[in-house]
Each structure stands twice: as C-alpha cells, then as structure tokens.
Scaffold this motif. Structure first.
Motif, PDB file in Angstrom:
ATOM      1  N   LYS A  96       0.854  -1.186   0.000  1.00 52.86           N
ATOM      2  CA  LYS A  96       0.000   0.000   0.000  1.00 52.86           C
ATOM      3  C   LYS A  96       0.887   1.233   0.000  1.00 52.86           C
ATOM      4  CE  LYS A  96      -2.015   2.286   3.280  1.00 52.86           C
ATOM      5  NZ  LYS A  96      -2.776   2.684   4.477  1.00 52.86           N
ATOM      6  N   ILE A  97       0.660   2.105  -0.951  1.00 54.88           N
ATOM      7  CA  ILE A  97       1.480   3.304  -1.109  1.00 54.88           C
ATOM      8  C   ILE A  97       0.569   4.523  -1.238  1.00 54.88           C
ATOM      9  CG2 ILE A  97       3.410   2.056  -2.135  1.00 54.88           C
ATOM     10  CD1 ILE A  97       2.453   2.867  -4.852  1.00 54.88           C
ATOM     11  N   PRO A  98       1.118   5.707  -1.039  1.00 53.70           N
ATOM     12  CA  PRO A  98       0.296   6.915  -1.154  1.00 53.70           C
ATOM     13  C   PRO A  98      -0.317   7.061  -2.543  1.00 53.70           C
ATOM     14  CG  PRO A  98       2.371   7.425  -0.076  1.00 53.70           C
ATOM     15  CD  PRO A  98       2.491   6.021  -0.599  1.00 53.70           C
ATOM     16  N   GLN A 146     -10.399  -2.185   3.228  1.00 57.93           N
ATOM     17  CA  GLN A 146     -10.107  -3.568   3.567  1.00 57.93           C
ATOM     18  C   GLN A 146      -9.895  -3.703   5.068  1.00 57.93           C
ATOM     19  OE1 GLN A 146      -6.844  -5.029   1.185  1.00 57.93           O
ATOM     20  NE2 GLN A 146      -8.313  -5.644  -0.382  1.00 57.93           N
ATOM     21  N   ASP A 147     -10.423  -4.793   5.641  1.00 59.02           N
ATOM     22  CA  ASP A 147     -10.284  -5.053   7.069  1.00 59.02           C
ATOM     23  C   ASP A 147      -9.168  -6.069   7.281  1.00 59.02           C
ATOM     24  OD1 ASP A 147     -10.637  -5.092   9.752  1.00 59.02           O
ATOM     25  OD2 ASP A 147     -12.394  -6.411   9.726  1.00 59.02           O
ATOM     26  N   ILE A 148      -7.937  -5.598   7.143  1.00 56.42           N
ATOM     27  CA  ILE A 148      -6.759  -6.455   7.263  1.00 56.42           C
ATOM     28  C   ILE A 148      -5.735  -5.726   8.118  1.00 56.42           C
ATOM     29  CG2 ILE A 148      -4.830  -7.513   5.996  1.00 56.42           C
ATOM     30  CD1 ILE A 148      -6.662  -7.782   3.606  1.00 56.42           C
ATOM     31  N   ARG A 149      -4.998  -6.478   8.916  1.00 57.79           N
ATOM     32  CA  ARG A 149      -3.896  -5.887   9.681  1.00 57.79           C
ATOM     33  C   ARG A 149      -2.644  -5.972   8.813  1.00 57.79           C
ATOM     34  NH1 ARG A 149       0.634  -4.667  11.535  1.00 57.79           N
ATOM     35  NH2 ARG A 149       1.279  -5.004  13.703  1.00 57.79           N
ATOM     36  N   PRO A 150      -2.342  -4.911   8.054  1.00 55.23           N
ATOM     37  CA  PRO A 150      -1.156  -4.933   7.202  1.00 55.23           C
ATOM     38  C   PRO A 150       0.106  -4.687   8.011  1.00 55.23           C
ATOM     39  CG  PRO A 150      -2.230  -2.817   7.034  1.00 55.23           C
ATOM     40  CD  PRO A 150      -3.087  -3.651   7.958  1.00 55.23           C
ATOM     41  N   MET A 151       1.227  -5.055   7.418  1.00 54.02           N
ATOM     42  CA  MET A 151       2.518  -4.727   8.007  1.00 54.02           C
ATOM     43  C   MET A 151       2.809  -3.243   7.763  1.00 54.02           C
ATOM     44  SD  MET A 151       3.774  -7.506   9.390  1.00 54.02           S
ATOM     45  CE  MET A 151       2.064  -7.580   9.953  1.00 54.02           C
ATOM     46  N   PRO A 207       3.987  -7.665  17.331  1.00 49.84           N
ATOM     47  CA  PRO A 207       2.704  -7.785  18.038  1.00 49.84           C
ATOM     48  C   PRO A 207       1.547  -7.357  17.144  1.00 49.84           C
ATOM     49  CG  PRO A 207       3.866  -5.823  18.754  1.00 49.84           C
ATOM     50  CD  PRO A 207       4.808  -6.567  17.852  1.00 49.84           C
ATOM     51  N   TYR A 208       0.390  -7.949  17.360  1.00 45.98           N
ATOM     52  CA  TYR A 208      -0.760  -7.542  16.553  1.00 45.98           C
ATOM     53  C   TYR A 208      -1.083  -6.078  16.811  1.00 45.98           C
ATOM     54  CZ  TYR A 208      -5.239  -7.484  14.220  1.00 45.98           C
ATOM     55  OH  TYR A 208      -6.268  -7.181  13.367  1.00 45.98           O
ATOM     56  N   ASN A 209      -0.979  -5.681  18.059  1.00 48.22           N
ATOM     57  CA  ASN A 209      -1.187  -4.276  18.420  1.00 48.22           C
ATOM     58  C   ASN A 209       0.176  -3.601  18.464  1.00 48.22           C
ATOM     59  OD1 ASN A 209      -1.773  -1.790  19.467  1.00 48.22           O
ATOM     60  ND2 ASN A 209      -2.871  -2.538  21.269  1.00 48.22           N
ATOM     61  N   LEU A 210       0.436  -2.710  17.516  1.00 49.32           N
ATOM     62  CA  LEU A 210       1.744  -2.075  17.429  1.00 49.32           C
ATOM     63  C   LEU A 210       2.065  -1.194  18.627  1.00 49.32           C
ATOM     64  CD1 LEU A 210       2.314  -1.087  13.692  1.00 49.32           C
ATOM     65  CD2 LEU A 210       3.780  -2.482  15.149  1.00 49.32           C
ATOM     66  N   GLU A 211       1.052  -0.849  19.402  1.00 49.27           N
ATOM     67  CA  GLU A 211       1.315  -0.061  20.598  1.00 49.27           C
ATOM     68  C   GLU A 211       2.037  -0.877  21.654  1.00 49.27           C
ATOM     69  OE1 GLU A 211       0.760   3.197  20.638  1.00 49.27           O
ATOM     70  OE2 GLU A 211       0.178   2.852  18.563  1.00 49.27           O
ATOM     71  N   ASP A 212       2.045  -2.200  21.497  1.00 45.42           N
ATOM     72  CA  ASP A 212       2.617  -3.084  22.502  1.00 45.42           C
ATOM     73  C   ASP A 212       3.969  -3.621  22.046  1.00 45.42           C
ATOM     74  OD1 ASP A 212       2.907  -4.585  24.790  1.00 45.42           O
ATOM     75  OD2 ASP A 212       1.768  -6.283  24.019  1.00 45.42           O
ATOM     76  N   MET A 213       4.902  -2.738  21.741  1.00 42.06           N
ATOM     77  CA  MET A 213       6.232  -3.170  21.324  1.00 42.06           C
ATOM     78  C   MET A 213       6.954  -3.922  22.428  1.00 42.06           C
ATOM     79  SD  MET A 213       7.567  -2.823  18.342  1.00 42.06           S
ATOM     80  CE  MET A 213       6.909  -2.246  16.780  1.00 42.06           C
TER      81      MET A 213
END
Length: 315
Positions: free
Chosen positions: A4-6, A31-36, A298-304
């Motif tokens: 995914k790009i601008p 899209q409902d996907i957790r992208p990298m 982590p699935y939640n990036l806030e939880d590094m």
C-alpha cells in the motif's frame, strides 16, 4: 498481496506496468486487514528510483504492506522535486511517537566521509536508537549497515583504495536460519561502496552472526542475535542498469572508475549487463518480512514491549 502506497506516488505507475501488486491508500482503506507497517528512510539522492526499487521487492511478498517514506532532513534535494518530497515524505518528528513492524534504511553516497563529518550524523544516530525500541526489525543497506554497526556495536569500517563495484559470488556461512531459507549455497549480489567491514571482527562479536560472505567482497548479511537488526552490505534492490548508470556517471565526471566486476557481458562496458541477483533480492526481503517482521511483531503495534526474540534452530 499488495504494497500500500500513497495515492499518486510516481512509483505506482511503473510497478503496475510490471504487474507488481500495489494498492492506493484509498482502496486499502476499505479492507479489514492488519497490514505490516514498514517505514523507509531514503538516504539516496534519486528518491524516486530508490523508492521504486524497494517497493518492487516489498510487492513480491504474500503480505499486505503499508509504506511510509521518511526523509533525514528538509533540505532541498538536487535530484528530486520539492513537491515530491513534501507530498510523500514524512519528517522524523511526525513518526517519533509511532511504532512500526519494519524499517528499511537505504545506503547513501557517503562512503568516503567519516561518520562524524556527515551533516546529519547526530540525527541518524537518533533514528538508529529510536528504531531499537519502536521497530520490530530493521534492514540496514550498504552505508546504513556500516553506520549502524559503528553506532550500535562499536565496529568501524575500513576504507578501500578503490571502489568495490560489481556483482559478486557469496556463500552461506550459517545454515538453518529462516532468513536463508530457499537460498542456494552460492548466490550473487551487487556491491557499490568505498569501504567494508572487517569479517573477523564481525565473526568475533558476541551479539552478531555472519550469515553470508564473499571471498572478494567480504561479509554480506549479518544478523543481530536478537533478530532486530539485519545488516546487508550490498544492494539487493539494484536493478539491471543501476551499476551501469553509476559507472557512466563516474566516467562523465572524469573519475576513471574501474569497470564493475562480473556485471557486463565479458566484462565489456559496451555490452549489456547480466542480471543474476534479482531472485536472491526478492527472497531476502520476503524472508525478512515473513520470519523477522510478521512472525515476531505484536498484533497491536502499541505493545512493542511484547516482542520477544525469535530463537533460530542454531541458537
């Protein structure tokens, strides 16, 4: 899966013409996907060319990847329009408080400049330190690999009398690492640099593992024991004409460069280059994204804080 790009990034049209799957921000929003989430710190002068090279590799993986582009400073670029930089690039202050699954830091044409004399040395050291707490895995390329090994591990490069330019054969020095899955025992990769790391120092360092090296070009892929940092001393992202373009540029500037080794057919610069590294470059980035980013982040990036080092079969 797509990168995914601008919307309207110039690389999109080039990549789509090559049937590489890219997706605009507008389409991806539905899209409902957790992208990298991957951040690219682009230090190369020709930003668009380097963006395209890296996005081409990222687009060859089965993962959806959201890409942010980062610049080291807001000074005007000689090779890229200010409109492009302002439209598509972020400043570090805009990402400082964010976390990312992956970070790619490119090479830079600074091979003969002492690190402390680089105008943005303090700034890039800050980004190196930030990456160790805000990014699951970092891929350092060429000059960035040398600079990060110096700052993070205290290992300095040695300058070469002549530029190391060409396509060189490499061998695996370790096995059973996920990063090397699918690699042939012997493979090729481009190099274009004025310095190299001492192989013996790298082998002796307790926090690092040399995975591949070349009798001619030295260490190529070095991985930190905690799998957070991958140092690649060459340019797996280079396209067919890149070394040729660099060679002709140096010739035009009267620098009398040596012909890149093992690159042109019969080592004759009047003939076409022979590409023998694209499959390796795609596999390297795919394995990095899969095993050292996707499998760890982590699935939640806030939880590094939840990231735990992946232990390879040899560790």
């Amino acid at each position: 899966m797509p990168v995914k790009i601008p919307d309207n990034l110039p690389a999109a049209e080039i990549l789509e013409s090559e049937n590489i799957f890219v997706m605009s921000e507008t389409r991806a929003a539905n899209q409902d996907i957790r992208p990298m989430k991957v951040l690219i710190l682009n230090l190369m002068p020709n930003k668009i060319e380097t963006e395209t090279q890296l996005l081409r590799l990222l687009g060859n993986t089965p993962l959806q990847v959201d890409v942010d582009l980062l610049r080291i400073h807001d000074k005007e670029s000689k090779h890229t329009s200010i409109d492009h930089m302002n439209n598509f690039y972020r400043d570090f202050e805009q990402v400082r408080n964010r976390n990312y699954d992956g970070l790619i830091i490119t090479g830079a044409p600074l091979g003969q400049v002492e690190f402390e004399d680089v105008s943005y040395w303090d700034h890039i050291r800050e980004i190196f330190d930030w990456s160790q707490h805000h990014v699951t895995s970092v891929l350092f390329l060429c000059w960035a690999a040398h600079a990060a090994l110096y700052h993070l591990y205290g290992l300095n490069r040695k300058l070469l009398k002549n530029k190391r330019s060409g396509v060189f054969s490499h061998m695996r020095t370790s096995e059973h690492y996920p990063l090397l899955r699918g690699f042939d025992e012997e493979f090729y990769a481009p190099h274009s640099r004025f310095a190299e790391m001492d192989v013996e120092q790298l082998h002796a360092h307790p926090a690092l593992k040399v995975l591949t090296e070349s009798d001619t070009a030295g260490a190529y892929m070095v991985l930190s024991n905690n799998n957070r940092n991958l140092f690649v001393m060459g340019h797996p992202e280079y396209q067919k004409s890149t070394l040729k373009d660099e060679y002709l540029r140096d010739v035009s500037q009267g620098l009398s460069p040596a012909v890149p080794q093992n690159y042109f057919k019969n080592d004759d610069p009047n003939q076409q280059p022979i590409v023998r590294w694209h499959s390796h470059g795609s596999l390297l980035v795919s394995n990095w994204l899969n095993y050292y980013v996707y499998q760890l982040t982590p699935y939640n990036l806030e939880d590094m804080s939840g990231i735990t080092p992946w232990e390879s079969e040899t560790q």
